[in-house]
Design an enzyme around this catalytic site. Sequence first.
Site, PDB file in Angstrom:
ATOM      1  N   CYS A  28       0.821  -1.217   0.000  1.00 20.38           N
ATOM      2  CA  CYS A  28       0.000   0.000   0.000  1.00 20.38           C
ATOM      3  C   CYS A  28       0.850   1.259   0.000  1.00 20.38           C
ATOM      4  CB  CYS A  28      -0.963  -0.003   1.190  1.00 20.38           C
ATOM      5  SG  CYS A  28      -0.186  -0.246   2.808  1.00 20.38           S
ATOM      6  N   HIS A  81      -1.411   0.600   7.392  1.00 18.82           N
ATOM      7  CA  HIS A  81      -2.096   0.790   6.112  1.00 18.82           C
ATOM      8  C   HIS A  81      -1.802   2.210   5.650  1.00 18.82           C
ATOM      9  CE1 HIS A  81      -4.710  -0.103   2.866  1.00 18.82           C
ATOM     10  NE2 HIS A  81      -5.696   0.705   3.228  1.00 18.82           N
ATOM     11  N   ASP A  97      -8.362   4.906  -1.101  1.00 18.38           N
ATOM     12  CA  ASP A  97      -7.871   3.652  -0.531  1.00 18.38           C
ATOM     13  C   ASP A  97      -8.077   2.561  -1.577  1.00 18.38           C
ATOM     14  OD1 ASP A  97      -7.270   1.355   0.848  1.00 18.38           O
ATOM     15  OD2 ASP A  97      -8.720   1.660   2.466  1.00 18.38           O
TER      16      ASP A  97
END
EC number: 3.5.1.122
Length: 205
Positions: A28, A81, A97
């Site tokens: 990520c 994250h 996201d």
Amino acid sequence: MEGNGPTAVHYQPASPPRDACVYSSCYCEENIWKLCEYIKNHDQYPLQECYAVFISNERKMIPIWKQQARPGDGPVIWDYHVVLLHVSSGGQSFIYDLDTVLPFPCPFDTYVEDAFKSDDDIHPQFRRKFRVIRADSYLKNFASDRSHMKDSSGNWREPPPPYPCIETGDSKMNLNDFISMDPEVGWGAVYTLSEFTHRFGSKNG
């Protein structure tokens, strides 16, 4: 764009559609770096309106709901994250996201409510903190040799992205400085959930 009510209708996303974004599962931090790079190279919005947001805590155990890895009612427990925050000059903020089942992009207040819920119902050791870094600073300073994604035998836990590792003149690996929620370390500013929501949300603005 995946719509989310009338407030989102006039907002033009800063990114390509989700399925056209550079994406590697479990990377990520690099996916968001590439998204920042895209925004920098396409002058639709000023880069200074955008931020990389690292979400973690001291225990590196954070619950996030509405993730593709667990699309039901329960949360995924990540060690960290990363999402992109666009503080639009139009007055509303949006979260990008690439791992969520929520709209992409998603209005900030909707994302916080559905993906983070409330600290009131979460044991203190699982409460999330947020390191918010300006996108230009993130592009300039972030570096990862992807060593965190190798096991003790040197095998990849997840296939690496197809492009070269991201590095700077000063570093080949400083990911831990971004994951750390120690405000004395690294770049950007560290917030609690309530501080993050108050700073960037519209409801508490």
